[in-house]
Design an enzyme around this catalytic site. Structure first.
Site, mmCIF file in Angstrom:
data_model
loop_
_atom_site.group_PDB
_atom_site.id
_atom_site.type_symbol
_atom_site.label_atom_id
_atom_site.label_comp_id
_atom_site.label_asym_id
_atom_site.label_seq_id
_atom_site.Cartn_x
_atom_site.Cartn_y
_atom_site.Cartn_z
ATOM 1 N N SER A 155 0.845 -1.196 0.000
ATOM 2 C CA SER A 155 0.000 0.000 0.000
ATOM 3 C C SER A 155 0.876 1.239 0.000
ATOM 4 C CB SER A 155 -0.892 -0.005 1.248
ATOM 5 O OG SER A 155 -1.522 1.242 1.431
ATOM 6 N N TYR A 181 -1.715 -1.277 10.714
ATOM 7 C CA TYR A 181 -1.933 -1.461 9.273
ATOM 8 C C TYR A 181 -0.780 -0.845 8.489
ATOM 9 C CZ TYR A 181 -3.895 -1.063 4.606
ATOM 10 O OH TYR A 181 -4.080 -1.150 3.248
#
Length: 223
Positions: free
Chosen positions: A82, A95
């Site tokens: 990401s 995360y």
């Protein structure tokens, strides 16, 4: 067809046992979910499941499949990380940290695998229009991110082409490439503060786990 929860610690072995007699040429690790909220207050069971999925399962399955690829002198691995991998992320601390691990891990083994016939690509997309964006908060109305929202098909196609070319780090979109380099232009403290403000603006209440793709793709066909 195999169905298993990839957030379980032993799930990589379960998957590999089911396909170990098949010659796998391509492995795509695209499973993930996000948890919003303060690290001190979030549910540990949810957090540990996310860490197992993003780190343990992906790392272990990559290791298991990699052995056969090296022996055959060919293979391609695509890990989906990401844009979050490039800076700390308050209110989604684990995360962001787990995606950073995946970026670093992929770059490192890509270097180790030079001249083996096996390549590793890590895809680092920005905001993408999937159910992740819709339900990472308790209600989709809490999520106001709309700028720079990418089409999932375009992101998948970009990652696939980058994998075929053997590119190590693939960041779709000019603006996302700029954002990935922002911590180099500003201090990490400043970029961390910016991320905190964005998180607080876009989500007004804590959330439960968002599971959007608990899967893995193993491709037998040569590429």
């Amino acid at each position: 067809m195999l169905s298993t929860d990839l957030s379980n610690v032993d799930s990589a072995e379960v998957v590999f046992d089911a396909i170990k007699n098949i010659k796998i040429d391509v492995l795509v690790n695209c499973a993930g979910f996000g948890i919003y909220g303060s690290f001190a207050e979030n549910n540990w069971q949810q957090e540990s499941s996310m860490l197992n999925l993003h780190i343990i399962t992906i790392t272990h399955l990559t290791k298991l499949v990699l052995q056969g690829m090296i022996e055959r002198d060919r293979g391609k691995i695509l890990n989906v990380s990401s844009l979050a991998a490039f800076q700390p992320g308050p209110m989604m601390a684990l995360y962001y940290a787990s995606k950073s691990y995946l970026l670093s891990f992929s770059e490192a083994i890509a270097n180790e695998l030079k001249d083996t016939g096996v390549s590793v690509t890590v895809l680092c997309p920005g905001p993408t229009k999937t159910c992740f964006q819709e339900v990472v908060s308790n209600t989709s109305s809490d999520n106001k991110i709309s700028f720079n929202m990418a089409c999932p098909k375009a992101v998948a196609a970009y990652g696939y082409k980058a994998m075929l070319k053997g590119k190590v780090v693939a960041i779709p979109g000019v603006f996302n490439k700029f954002l990935a380099n922002l911590p180099r232009l500003l201090t990490r403290k400043r970029t961390t503060s910016i991320v905190r403000k964005i998180q607080e603006k876009n989500r007004t209440e804590p959330s439960n786990t968002c599971v959007f793709e608990k899967d893995v793709v193993l491709i037998k066909k040569n590429v």
